[in-house]
Enzyme design. Structure first.
Site, PDB file in Angstrom:
ATOM      1  CB  SER A 151      -0.831   0.056   1.285  1.00  0.00           C
ATOM      2  OG  SER A 151      -1.783  -0.934   1.310  1.00  0.00           O
TER       3      SER A 151
ATOM      4  CD  GLU B  92      -1.907   4.140  -6.376  1.00  0.00           C
ATOM      5  OE1 GLU B  92      -1.780   5.364  -6.404  1.00  0.00           O
ATOM      6  OE2 GLU B  92      -1.668   3.478  -5.351  1.00  0.00           O
TER       7      GLU B  92
ATOM      8  CG  HIS C  57      -1.762  -0.263  -4.190  1.00  0.00           C
ATOM      9  ND1 HIS C  57      -1.964   1.062  -3.869  1.00  0.00           N
ATOM     10  CD2 HIS C  57      -2.279  -0.967  -3.161  1.00  0.00           C
ATOM     11  CE1 HIS C  57      -2.561   1.147  -2.697  1.00  0.00           C
ATOM     12  NE2 HIS C  57      -2.776  -0.079  -2.252  1.00  0.00           N
TER      13      HIS C  57
ATOM     14  CG  ASN D 236      -2.977   3.994   0.844  1.00  0.00           C
ATOM     15  OD1 ASN D 236      -4.132   4.172   1.228  1.00  0.00           O
ATOM     16  ND2 ASN D 236      -2.555   2.835   0.394  1.00  0.00           N
TER      17      ASN D 236
HETATM   18  N1  CAA Z   1     -16.028  -8.676  -1.782  1.00  0.00           N
HETATM   19  C1  CAA Z   1     -16.639  -8.841  -2.966  1.00  0.00           C
HETATM   20  N2  CAA Z   1     -17.711  -8.116  -3.357  1.00  0.00           N
HETATM   21  C2  CAA Z   1     -18.204  -7.225  -2.488  1.00  0.00           C
HETATM   22  C3  CAA Z   1     -17.623  -7.013  -1.220  1.00  0.00           C
HETATM   23  C4  CAA Z   1     -16.484  -7.783  -0.874  1.00  0.00           C
HETATM   24  N3  CAA Z   1     -15.842  -7.629   0.295  1.00  0.00           N
HETATM   25  N4  CAA Z   1     -18.330  -6.053  -0.583  1.00  0.00           N
HETATM   26  C5  CAA Z   1     -19.311  -5.667  -1.414  1.00  0.00           C
HETATM   27  N5  CAA Z   1     -19.242  -6.375  -2.558  1.00  0.00           N
HETATM   28  C6  CAA Z   1     -20.087  -6.233  -3.735  1.00  0.00           C
HETATM   29  C7  CAA Z   1     -21.529  -6.682  -3.465  1.00  0.00           C
HETATM   30  O1  CAA Z   1     -21.686  -8.064  -3.724  1.00  0.00           O
HETATM   31  C8  CAA Z   1     -22.320  -5.836  -4.453  1.00  0.00           C
HETATM   32  O2  CAA Z   1     -22.200  -6.409  -5.733  1.00  0.00           O
HETATM   33  P1  CAA Z   1     -23.346  -6.189  -6.877  1.00  0.00           P
HETATM   34  O3  CAA Z   1     -23.628  -4.707  -6.911  1.00  0.00           O
HETATM   35  O4  CAA Z   1     -22.658  -6.668  -8.100  1.00  0.00           O
HETATM   36  O5  CAA Z   1     -24.498  -6.973  -6.439  1.00  0.00           O
HETATM   37  C9  CAA Z   1     -21.529  -4.517  -4.503  1.00  0.00           C
HETATM   38  O6  CAA Z   1     -20.203  -4.828  -4.038  1.00  0.00           O
HETATM   39  C10 CAA Z   1     -22.160  -3.447  -3.622  1.00  0.00           C
HETATM   40  O7  CAA Z   1     -22.236  -3.978  -2.311  1.00  0.00           O
HETATM   41  P2  CAA Z   1     -23.359  -3.611  -1.261  1.00  0.00           P
HETATM   42  O8  CAA Z   1     -24.616  -3.201  -1.988  1.00  0.00           O
HETATM   43  O9  CAA Z   1     -23.463  -4.706  -0.262  1.00  0.00           O
HETATM   44  O10 CAA Z   1     -22.753  -2.414  -0.446  1.00  0.00           O
HETATM   45  P3  CAA Z   1     -22.331  -0.983  -0.913  1.00  0.00           P
HETATM   46  O11 CAA Z   1     -23.153  -0.467  -2.030  1.00  0.00           O
HETATM   47  O12 CAA Z   1     -22.255  -0.224   0.349  1.00  0.00           O
HETATM   48  O13 CAA Z   1     -20.845  -1.176  -1.477  1.00  0.00           O
HETATM   49  C11 CAA Z   1     -18.531  -1.125  -1.122  1.00  0.00           C
HETATM   50  C12 CAA Z   1     -19.847  -1.760  -0.728  1.00  0.00           C
HETATM   51  C13 CAA Z   1     -18.238  -1.417  -2.595  1.00  0.00           C
HETATM   52  C14 CAA Z   1     -17.450  -1.740  -0.269  1.00  0.00           C
HETATM   53  C15 CAA Z   1     -18.652   0.428  -0.910  1.00  0.00           C
HETATM   54  O14 CAA Z   1     -19.077   0.681   0.407  1.00  0.00           O
HETATM   55  C16 CAA Z   1     -17.364   1.165  -1.167  1.00  0.00           C
HETATM   56  O15 CAA Z   1     -17.018   1.447  -2.313  1.00  0.00           O
HETATM   57  N6  CAA Z   1     -16.624   1.515  -0.077  1.00  0.00           N
HETATM   58  C17 CAA Z   1     -15.374   2.225  -0.181  1.00  0.00           C
HETATM   59  C18 CAA Z   1     -14.289   1.270  -0.590  1.00  0.00           C
HETATM   60  C19 CAA Z   1     -12.962   1.951  -0.724  1.00  0.00           C
HETATM   61  O16 CAA Z   1     -12.793   3.138  -0.544  1.00  0.00           O
HETATM   62  N7  CAA Z   1     -11.946   1.144  -1.043  1.00  0.00           N
HETATM   63  C20 CAA Z   1     -10.607   1.591  -1.128  1.00  0.00           C
HETATM   64  C21 CAA Z   1      -9.951   1.331   0.200  1.00  0.00           C
HETATM   65  S1  CAA Z   1      -8.281   1.923   0.214  1.00  0.00           S
HETATM   66  C22 CAA Z   1      -7.417   0.718  -0.543  1.00  0.00           C
HETATM   67  O17 CAA Z   1      -7.905  -0.306  -0.933  1.00  0.00           O
HETATM   68  C23 CAA Z   1      -5.952   0.974  -0.705  1.00  0.00           C
HETATM   69  C24 CAA Z   1      -5.090   0.665   0.443  1.00  0.00           C
HETATM   70  O18 CAA Z   1      -3.912   0.421   0.188  1.00  0.00           O
HETATM   71  C25 CAA Z   1      -5.524   0.706   1.855  1.00  0.00           C
HETATM   72  P1  NAD Z   2      -4.488  -9.236   6.099  1.00  0.00           P
HETATM   73  O1  NAD Z   2      -4.024  -9.018   7.495  1.00  0.00           O
HETATM   74  O2  NAD Z   2      -5.940  -9.443   5.834  1.00  0.00           O
HETATM   75  O3  NAD Z   2      -3.720 -10.496   5.463  1.00  0.00           O
HETATM   76  C1  NAD Z   2      -2.339 -10.652   5.460  1.00  0.00           C
HETATM   77  C2  NAD Z   2      -2.051 -12.130   5.273  1.00  0.00           C
HETATM   78  O4  NAD Z   2      -0.660 -12.306   5.029  1.00  0.00           O
HETATM   79  C3  NAD Z   2      -2.387 -12.971   6.513  1.00  0.00           C
HETATM   80  O5  NAD Z   2      -3.264 -14.025   6.151  1.00  0.00           O
HETATM   81  C4  NAD Z   2      -1.031 -13.497   6.979  1.00  0.00           C
HETATM   82  O6  NAD Z   2      -1.096 -14.795   7.534  1.00  0.00           O
HETATM   83  C5  NAD Z   2      -0.262 -13.490   5.656  1.00  0.00           C
HETATM   84  N1  NAD Z   2       1.193 -13.514   5.818  1.00  0.00           N
HETATM   85  C6  NAD Z   2       1.963 -12.782   6.669  1.00  0.00           C
HETATM   86  N2  NAD Z   2       3.266 -13.081   6.492  1.00  0.00           N
HETATM   87  C7  NAD Z   2       3.311 -14.018   5.501  1.00  0.00           C
HETATM   88  C8  NAD Z   2       4.365 -14.732   4.864  1.00  0.00           C
HETATM   89  N3  NAD Z   2       5.633 -14.552   5.232  1.00  0.00           N
HETATM   90  N4  NAD Z   2       4.057 -15.606   3.884  1.00  0.00           N
HETATM   91  C9  NAD Z   2       2.771 -15.809   3.506  1.00  0.00           C
HETATM   92  N5  NAD Z   2       1.730 -15.164   4.077  1.00  0.00           N
HETATM   93  C10 NAD Z   2       2.002 -14.281   5.061  1.00  0.00           C
HETATM   94  O7  NAD Z   2      -3.930  -8.001   5.279  1.00  0.00           O
HETATM   95  P2  NAD Z   2      -4.497  -7.391   3.889  1.00  0.00           P
HETATM   96  O8  NAD Z   2      -5.452  -6.318   4.221  1.00  0.00           O
HETATM   97  O9  NAD Z   2      -4.885  -8.495   2.999  1.00  0.00           O
HETATM   98  O10 NAD Z   2      -3.180  -6.672   3.352  1.00  0.00           O
HETATM   99  C11 NAD Z   2      -2.179  -7.379   2.666  1.00  0.00           C
HETATM  100  C12 NAD Z   2      -1.307  -6.412   1.870  1.00  0.00           C
HETATM  101  O11 NAD Z   2      -2.134  -5.681   0.946  1.00  0.00           O
HETATM  102  C13 NAD Z   2      -0.587  -5.361   2.726  1.00  0.00           C
HETATM  103  O12 NAD Z   2       0.669  -5.080   2.145  1.00  0.00           O
HETATM  104  C14 NAD Z   2      -1.527  -4.163   2.615  1.00  0.00           C
HETATM  105  O13 NAD Z   2      -0.885  -2.937   2.843  1.00  0.00           O
HETATM  106  C15 NAD Z   2      -1.964  -4.289   1.170  1.00  0.00           C
HETATM  107  N6  NAD Z   2      -3.234  -3.636   0.862  1.00  0.00           N
HETATM  108  C16 NAD Z   2      -4.247  -3.636   1.782  1.00  0.00           C
HETATM  109  C17 NAD Z   2      -5.449  -3.024   1.470  1.00  0.00           C
HETATM  110  C18 NAD Z   2      -6.595  -3.032   2.429  1.00  0.00           C
HETATM  111  O14 NAD Z   2      -7.552  -2.280   2.254  1.00  0.00           O
HETATM  112  N7  NAD Z   2      -6.574  -3.838   3.474  1.00  0.00           N
HETATM  113  C19 NAD Z   2      -5.636  -2.428   0.202  1.00  0.00           C
HETATM  114  C20 NAD Z   2      -4.576  -2.472  -0.716  1.00  0.00           C
HETATM  115  C21 NAD Z   2      -3.370  -3.069  -0.371  1.00  0.00           C
END
Ligand code: CAA
Ligand code: NAD
Length: 286
Positions: A119, A152, A140, A190
């Protein structure tokens, strides 16, 4: 380069989503985590997702079974010897990722590409743990992977053009949209998202409003699909903290200082939805 077999490392929420979309696109997926039961849980989650698609008549039962059959469970890194591409989605920790990449480098075939779903961490540093930095790249995905369109793509300093092209083509084959960004802490996603989430946590910490009010303001006022505290729980508070620490260390700027409340929750094991408690309480049985 033709990719036939993909290894996904990490069967948590991201690894499971990545394995699902790769298998749905027809690739064989070696699905790896530290223990067989974690991989089993990952496959159960994928099965549940696909069953929803069957119920909605977007997929037949036979198609679902075919996707599941392309997932090859693994708890041995040596299984990487058959992979054309590895996508690593283990925990967001530079030491863990460098160790995995250095081990993989000695196992995978010479032509294999090593991608990380990090991330925020430096692709160039992860690549330097291998003897093939030209074949290391950031890929990503966003959470939830089956729903979110963006990937990304981040080159390390030495990433070869043909490796970039292969990963861009694969992203299209997975029905995702690639966006190239540079190797900088937090990339674009991020760098922008996580300080907003961190600020929402400070807002709670300083008693400006309740968690529900903070989320409601951002949902109704800014049209965000989830409020920032709900989103933090969804991402994982440990992951949010690691990303903030990478931004803070990487830029040396106090504007990225992780909120003490975030640190406290992570220390308590309140990691969000995946641990059953974060800013909110989650009961899977409901
Ligand atoms: N896995 C698979 N499909 C999923 C799911 C999951 N965990 N959660 C929801 N869905 C699907 C549902 O099945 C539904 O599909 P259909 O429309 O095809 O039937 C669709 O998504 C919409 O779901 P819901 O109606 O249940 O709920 P919603 O409209 O509230 O949407 C959401 C759920 C898509 C998660 C929405 O709330 C959302 O977009 N949230 C923000 C997500 C976001 O910002 N993600 C980026 C996070 S940051 C990141 O990823 C980067 C990082 O490195 C941290
Ligand atoms: P998570 O905690 O759900 O899962 C991580 C998994 O990695 C666990 O099942 C753990 O057992 C496994 N693991 C740890 N060390 C390991 C190893 N040496 N070999 C094999 N498996 C190992 O975490 P996550 O949310 O799936 O995040 C995973 C990666 O994806 C991180 O780098 C995170 O920053 C990135 N990411 C997360 C998100 C998010 O929204 N959570 C979005 C984009 C990218």
């Amino acid at each position: 380069m033709t990719i036939k077999k993909i290894m996904v490392i990490g069967a948590g929420q991201m690894g499971s989503g990545i394995a699902q979309v790769c298998a749905q696109a027809g690739y064989k997926v070696i699905f790896n985590d530290l223990k067989p039961e974690i991989v089993r849980k990952g496959i159960e989650g994928i099965d549940k997702n696909l069953s929803r698609q069957v119920k909605k008549e977007r997929m037949t039962n036979e198609e679902k079974d075919a996707v599941i059959s392309r997932l090859l469970p693994s708890s041995d890194l040596q299984d990487a010897k058959e992979a054309d591409l590895v996508i690593e989605a283990a925990v967001e920790n530079i030491n863990v990722k460098c160790k995995i990449f250095s081990n993989l480098d000695a196992i995978v075939p010479e032509h294999a590409i090593l991608a990380t779903n990090t991330s925020s961490l430096p692709i160039t540093e992860i690549a330097a743990a291998t003897n093939r930095p030209e074949k290391v790249i950031g890929m990503h995905f966003m959470n939830p992977v089956p729903v979110m369109k963006l990937v990304e793509i981040i080159r390390g300093l030495a990433t070869a053009d043909e490796v970039y092209q292969t990963i861009e083509d694969l992203t299209h084959a997975l029905s995702k949209v690639p966006v190239e960004v540079n190797d900088s802490p937090g990339f674009v996603s991020n760098r922008v998202l996580m300080p907003m989430i961190n600020e929402a946590i400070y807002t709670l910490y300083e008693g400006v409003a309740t968690k529900e009010a903070i989320d409601e303001v951002m949902k109704l006022g800014m049209n965000h699909p989830m409020g920032p505290l709900t989103l933090a729980d969804f991402i994982g508070l440990d992951t949010c903290l690691y990303i903030m620490e990478t931004l803070h260390d990487g830029f040396g700027d106090d504007k990225y200082r992780p909120c003490p409340l975030l640190r406290k929750y992570v220390k308590a094991g309140w990691l969000g939805k995946k641990s059953g408690r974060g800013f909110y309480i989650y009961d899977e049985s409901i």
